[in-house]
Design a protein around this motif. Structure first.
Motif, PDB file in Angstrom:
ATOM      1  N   ASN A 146      35.830  37.380  99.584  1.00 46.52           N
ATOM      2  CA  ASN A 146      35.140  36.904  98.370  1.00 46.52           C
ATOM      3  C   ASN A 146      33.693  37.410  98.340  1.00 46.52           C
ATOM      4  OD1 ASN A 146      37.364  35.544  97.359  1.00 46.52           O
ATOM      5  ND2 ASN A 146      36.776  33.565  98.252  1.00 46.52           N
ATOM      6  N   GLN A 147      33.030  37.400  99.484  1.00 42.47           N
ATOM      7  CA  GLN A 147      31.651  37.914  99.537  1.00 42.47           C
ATOM      8  C   GLN A 147      31.633  39.410  99.229  1.00 42.47           C
ATOM      9  OE1 GLN A 147      30.221  36.944 103.457  1.00 42.47           O
ATOM     10  NE2 GLN A 147      29.643  34.840 102.889  1.00 42.47           N
ATOM     11  N   ILE A 148      32.552  40.153  99.811  1.00 37.20           N
ATOM     12  CA  ILE A 148      32.610  41.604  99.552  1.00 37.20           C
ATOM     13  C   ILE A 148      32.871  41.846  98.078  1.00 37.20           C
ATOM     14  CG2 ILE A 148      33.986  43.684  99.997  1.00 37.20           C
ATOM     15  CD1 ILE A 148      34.324  42.690 102.886  1.00 37.20           C
ATOM     16  N   GLU A 149      33.763  41.025  97.497  1.00 36.50           N
ATOM     17  CA  GLU A 149      34.057  41.188  96.065  1.00 36.50           C
ATOM     18  C   GLU A 149      32.801  40.919  95.224  1.00 36.50           C
ATOM     19  OE1 GLU A 149      37.172  39.523  92.663  1.00 36.50           O
ATOM     20  OE2 GLU A 149      37.289  38.741  94.686  1.00 36.50           O
ATOM     21  N   GLU A 150      32.074  39.887  95.588  1.00 35.50           N
ATOM     22  CA  GLU A 150      30.833  39.602  94.860  1.00 35.50           C
ATOM     23  C   GLU A 150      29.836  40.757  95.032  1.00 35.50           C
ATOM     24  OE1 GLU A 150      29.384  35.861  96.289  1.00 35.50           O
ATOM     25  OE2 GLU A 150      31.029  34.726  95.370  1.00 35.50           O
ATOM     26  N   GLN A 151      29.721  41.284  96.252  1.00 33.55           N
ATOM     27  CA  GLN A 151      28.806  42.395  96.492  1.00 33.55           C
ATOM     28  C   GLN A 151      29.246  43.641  95.730  1.00 33.55           C
ATOM     29  OE1 GLN A 151      28.698  42.833 100.755  1.00 33.55           O
ATOM     30  NE2 GLN A 151      27.362  41.049 101.042  1.00 33.55           N
ATOM     31  N   VAL A 152      30.558  43.874  95.672  1.00 37.12           N
ATOM     32  CA  VAL A 152      31.069  45.028  94.923  1.00 37.12           C
ATOM     33  C   VAL A 152      30.757  44.844  93.452  1.00 37.12           C
ATOM     34  CG1 VAL A 152      33.217  46.173  94.183  1.00 37.12           C
ATOM     35  CG2 VAL A 152      32.825  45.695  96.600  1.00 37.12           C
ATOM     36  N   SER A 153      30.925  43.639  92.960  1.00 42.47           N
ATOM     37  CA  SER A 153      30.600  43.382  91.544  1.00 42.47           C
ATOM     38  C   SER A 153      29.113  43.617  91.278  1.00 42.47           C
ATOM     39  CB  SER A 153      30.951  41.939  91.167  1.00 42.47           C
ATOM     40  OG  SER A 153      32.332  41.735  91.179  1.00 42.47           O
ATOM     41  N   ALA A 154      28.275  43.126  92.199  1.00 38.84           N
ATOM     42  CA  ALA A 154      26.835  43.330  92.028  1.00 38.84           C
ATOM     43  C   ALA A 154      26.498  44.822  92.114  1.00 38.84           C
ATOM     44  CB  ALA A 154      26.065  42.548  93.085  1.00 38.84           C
ATOM     45  N   LEU A 155      27.128  45.544  93.042  1.00 38.63           N
ATOM     46  CA  LEU A 155      26.912  46.979  93.196  1.00 38.63           C
ATOM     47  C   LEU A 155      27.388  47.718  91.954  1.00 38.63           C
ATOM     48  CD1 LEU A 155      25.886  49.122  95.170  1.00 38.63           C
ATOM     49  CD2 LEU A 155      28.179  49.246  96.119  1.00 38.63           C
ATOM     50  N   GLU A 156      28.510  47.269  91.393  1.00 42.41           N
ATOM     51  CA  GLU A 156      29.037  47.893  90.183  1.00 42.41           C
ATOM     52  C   GLU A 156      28.056  47.689  89.026  1.00 42.41           C
ATOM     53  OE1 GLU A 156      33.256  47.875  87.638  1.00 42.41           O
ATOM     54  OE2 GLU A 156      32.838  46.285  89.078  1.00 42.41           O
ATOM     55  N   GLN A 157      27.519  46.501  88.925  1.00 38.08           N
ATOM     56  CA  GLN A 157      26.529  46.239  87.881  1.00 38.08           C
ATOM     57  C   GLN A 157      25.292  47.133  88.082  1.00 38.08           C
ATOM     58  OE1 GLN A 157      26.739  44.382  85.156  1.00 38.08           O
ATOM     59  NE2 GLN A 157      28.862  43.823  85.717  1.00 38.08           N
ATOM     60  N   ALA A 158      24.890  47.250  89.321  1.00 38.29           N
ATOM     61  CA  ALA A 158      23.730  48.115  89.611  1.00 38.29           C
ATOM     62  C   ALA A 158      24.063  49.565  89.281  1.00 38.29           C
ATOM     63  CB  ALA A 158      23.321  47.980  91.076  1.00 38.29           C
TER      64      ALA A 158
END
Length: 179
Positions: A146-158
């Protein structure tokens, strides 16, 4: 008054008949235990002769013997009745015993089914507990995912923001180049 002729004969036959009835009845009762002779005794009761009523006196009637119909052997009938009642009661008791046996078998089968259901529910409970334990052991990994998914989402937004910013810069650069 003295009886004359036919009257005397009729009175004589009447006086003799009561003596023959008890003997006939006792013979019928005694012969029933042997099972033979019941018919001759019944026939002897019926074979008492009747005198025809011929009156010479004109208005006086002579008495005729009243013959009772032959009664079946009471002992035989009672024995037959008791045998049939015994058969009936035996059948009723047998049916009741069979009903209780069937009920007992149904109770045993029901008990076995409940035991099987108990075993199944114990297995299901054990498997559910195992699954819960496995889920609990996997929970840290699931949290990491779940943390990796959140980080991937944040990275995708960036990455989207960076892409939009780079497109704007490119557009500005092309605009400056044209001037």
């Amino acid at each position: 008054m003295a009886a004359t002729g036919d009257e005397a004969a009729a009175m004589d036959s009447i006086s003799r008949v009561p003596v023959s009835h008890p003997a006939g009845l006792s013979l019928a009762g005694a012969s029933s235990s042997h099972g033979e002779g019941a018919e001759p005794a019944a026939e002897s009761l019926l074979s008492v002769p009747k005198k025809p009523s011929t009156n010479s006196d004109g208005g006086v009637e002579t008495a005729e013997e009243a013959v009772e119909p032959a009664e079946p052997d009471i002992n035989e009938l009672c024995t037959d009745m008791f045998e049939k009642m015994a058969v009936f009661l035996q059948g009723e008791l047998t049916a009741t015993c069979e009903d209780y046996r069937l009920l007992e078998n149904m109770n045993k089968l029901t008990s076995l089914k409940y035991m099987e259901m108990k075993d199944i529910s114990i297995n299901i409970s054990r498997n559910l507990q195992d699954l819960n334990n496995k889920y609990a052991s996997l929970q840290p990994y699931l949290d990491q995912i779940n943390q990796i998914e959140e980080q991937v989402s944040a990275l995708e937004q960036a990455a989207y923001k960076l892409d939009t910013y780079s497109k704007k810069l490119e557009a500005k650069f092309k605009k400056l180049e044209k001037r």
